[in-house]
Design an enzyme around this catalytic site. Structure first.
Site, PDB file in Angstrom:
ATOM      1  N   HIS A   1      36.891 -23.761  16.820  1.00  0.00           N
ATOM      2  CA  HIS A   1      37.958 -23.914  15.817  1.00  0.00           C
ATOM      3  C   HIS A   1      39.256 -24.434  16.436  1.00  0.00           C
ATOM      4  CE1 HIS A   1      35.120 -22.127  13.210  1.00  0.00           C
ATOM      5  NE2 HIS A   1      35.408 -20.869  13.396  1.00  0.00           N
TER       6      HIS A   1
ATOM      7  N   TYR B   1      35.470 -15.503   3.610  1.00  0.00           N
ATOM      8  CA  TYR B   1      34.219 -14.754   3.579  1.00  0.00           C
ATOM      9  C   TYR B   1      34.091 -14.189   2.173  1.00  0.00           C
ATOM     10  CZ  TYR B   1      34.448 -14.605   8.720  1.00  0.00           C
ATOM     11  OH  TYR B   1      34.524 -14.915  10.051  1.00  0.00           O
TER      12      TYR B   1
ATOM     13  N   HIS C   1      37.884 -20.874   5.946  1.00  0.00           N
ATOM     14  CA  HIS C   1      37.002 -19.860   6.510  1.00  0.00           C
ATOM     15  C   HIS C   1      37.000 -18.554   5.698  1.00  0.00           C
ATOM     16  CE1 HIS C   1      34.530 -18.048   9.495  1.00  0.00           C
ATOM     17  NE2 HIS C   1      34.729 -18.995  10.396  1.00  0.00           N
TER      18      HIS C   1
ATOM     19  N   GLU D   1      31.283 -22.629   5.181  1.00  0.00           N
ATOM     20  CA  GLU D   1      32.322 -23.521   5.713  1.00  0.00           C
ATOM     21  C   GLU D   1      31.847 -24.965   5.625  1.00  0.00           C
ATOM     22  OE1 GLU D   1      32.973 -21.839   9.794  1.00  0.00           O
ATOM     23  OE2 GLU D   1      31.785 -20.247   8.911  1.00  0.00           O
TER      24      GLU D   1
ATOM     25  N   GLN E   1      28.440 -24.572   7.200  1.00  0.00           N
ATOM     26  CA  GLN E   1      28.099 -23.487   8.121  1.00  0.00           C
ATOM     27  C   GLN E   1      27.947 -22.218   7.305  1.00  0.00           C
ATOM     28  OE1 GLN E   1      27.931 -23.943  11.577  1.00  0.00           O
ATOM     29  NE2 GLN E   1      27.926 -21.859  12.394  1.00  0.00           N
TER      30      GLN E   1
ATOM     31  N   ASN F   1      34.675 -25.547  14.032  1.00  0.00           N
ATOM     32  CA  ASN F   1      33.435 -25.238  14.746  1.00  0.00           C
ATOM     33  C   ASN F   1      33.547 -25.615  16.233  1.00  0.00           C
ATOM     34  OD1 ASN F   1      30.584 -24.591  15.175  1.00  0.00           O
ATOM     35  ND2 ASN F   1      30.358 -24.757  12.968  1.00  0.00           N
ATOM     36  N   ARG F   2      32.435 -25.903  16.867  1.00  0.00           N
ATOM     37  CA  ARG F   2      32.409 -25.964  18.335  1.00  0.00           C
ATOM     38  C   ARG F   2      32.503 -27.381  18.879  1.00  0.00           C
ATOM     39  NH1 ARG F   2      29.940 -21.901  16.016  1.00  0.00           N
ATOM     40  NH2 ARG F   2      29.903 -19.875  17.022  1.00  0.00           N
TER      41      ARG F   2
END
Ligand code: BGC
Length: 350
Positions: free
Chosen positions: A106, A178, A176, A314, A285, A80-81
């Site tokens: 990331h 999906y 990650h 996530e 997330q 993440n950030r």
């Protein structure tokens, strides 16, 4: 049973291998050495029909394109950030890649977009390993991460992350993938039902960066404490949502004691496929692929990695906990001591 095959090569000729774990019921997960990633995951519907429930590609090179959304890949060292692409840890300042806007996403992607070694395989597991030297991408410590995937006979995909470093440092690994439980990547994920065991979320600014405040979910379009369709409110305006993107937010799980507990339940009622997410981490997330293009043509068997075709769940420490460790639940890596975290994706059909 574990079988190894060649997946393909990257543009620079690096070979990428696949390791498939098949369980006694015939369900299987295929893992790739690139980013220690999940490349496919075939689980049964209510009639026992197997289908692939993760998005992805047939060509390993496609996975290295950050615009394609880190499909199934492990993210490290810090997911993440990171605001301003820098942080202070133990009184020392570290600068990390500014790979988006003025921040880090990331960690720049190196853990995801490079091949990992396979250290060990067993009847139902594969362990990947990656060594990251001191100050790689600005992070401190000679740092080794192992990711062990186990796929059990009752369709549980268990992911155990272990880190060992020679100095105190930070780690926030995630996967990650999906998920699209329909098995049809052309079907939007908006029809899936979702429950998330959270009452709070991390507030964000206009750049989706964590502000340090926690917001109440109750009464908002982000609340998934009662299972409902992802698409029901995804386009309702809300301060923490970017118009047209939909969910891309961290939920603060009810548990904060770092024990394995249920975090979320994703269901596709038509096929009966259900996935429960368990983790010992305090955050998750939810990202529904809102930044993916509406018209990609790449994807497995011409399937589509596209806008809103999958839900990433996530598991993580809250984003940017590096700037808020005084109030967010977070654990750091201690020199010479294994740091461990575990997430499970448990599949069933109803
Ligand atoms: C982020 C998204 C991003 C995606 C792929 C998610 O964890 O929250 O904003 O587009 O990863 O990089």
């Amino acid at each position: 049973m574990v079988e190894k095959t060649l997946f393909g090569t990257l543009a620079d000729s690096t070979q990428i291998d696949l390791y498939r774990i098949t369980n006694k019921r015939g369900a299987f997960v295929t893992l790739q050495t690139l980013g220690a990633g999940i490349q496919s995951l075939y689980v049964p519907d209510r009639n026992g029909v197997l289908a692939d429930v993760v998005l992805g590609f047939d060509n390993p090179q496609d996975y290295t394109n950050p615009d394609y959304g880190y499909q199934g890949l492990v993210v490290g060292r810090w997911a993440n950030r990171i605001r301003d692409a820098k942080f202070t840890f133990n009184a020392k300042e570290y600068s990390t890649p500014m790979n988006q806007g003025q921040w880090t996403l990331h960690s720049g992607g190196r853990f995801s977009f490079t091949p990992w070694e396979v250290e060990q395989t067993g009847d139902d597991f594969v362990t990947f390993k990656r060594f990251s030297p001191d100050m790689e991408d600005g992070f401190g410590g000679n740092f080794t991460m192992w990711v062990k995937y186990t796929f059990t006979d009752d369709n549980i995909l268990r992911i155990e992350y272990t880190v060992l470093a020679d100095e105190d440092t930070v780690a926030n690994p995630t996967n990650h993938a999906y998920f699209n439980l329909s098995g049809n990547p052309e079907e939007t994920v908006e029809g899936h039902y979702l429950k998330i065991n959270a009452d709070l979320f991390t507030e964000t600014d206009d750049d989706q960066l964590t502000t340090g405040e926690l917001g109440e979910l109750k009464g908002t379009m982000m609340d998934f404490s009662v299972s409902h369709k992802i698409g029901e409110k995804i386009d309702e305006p809300f301060r923490a949502i970017i118009d047209g993107i939909g969910y891309d937010n961290n939920y603060c799980l009810r548990q904060k004691d770092f024990t394995l507990q249920q975090a979320a339940v994703l269901e596709h009622k038509e096929s009966g496929r259900k996935m429960e997410v368990y983790t010992d981490l305090p955050g998750i997330q939810l990202y529904c692929g809102g930044w993916l293009s509406k018209d990609y043509t790449a994807g497995k068997e011409n399937g589509a990695v596209k806008y809103r075709r999958g839900a990433a769940l996530e598991t993580q420490f809250y984003p940017d906990s590096l700037h808020h460790s005084d109030k967010f639940p977070v654990k750091f890596v201690k020199a010479g001591e294994p740091f461990k975290t575990v997430t499970e994706f448990r599949f069933s059909a109803e």
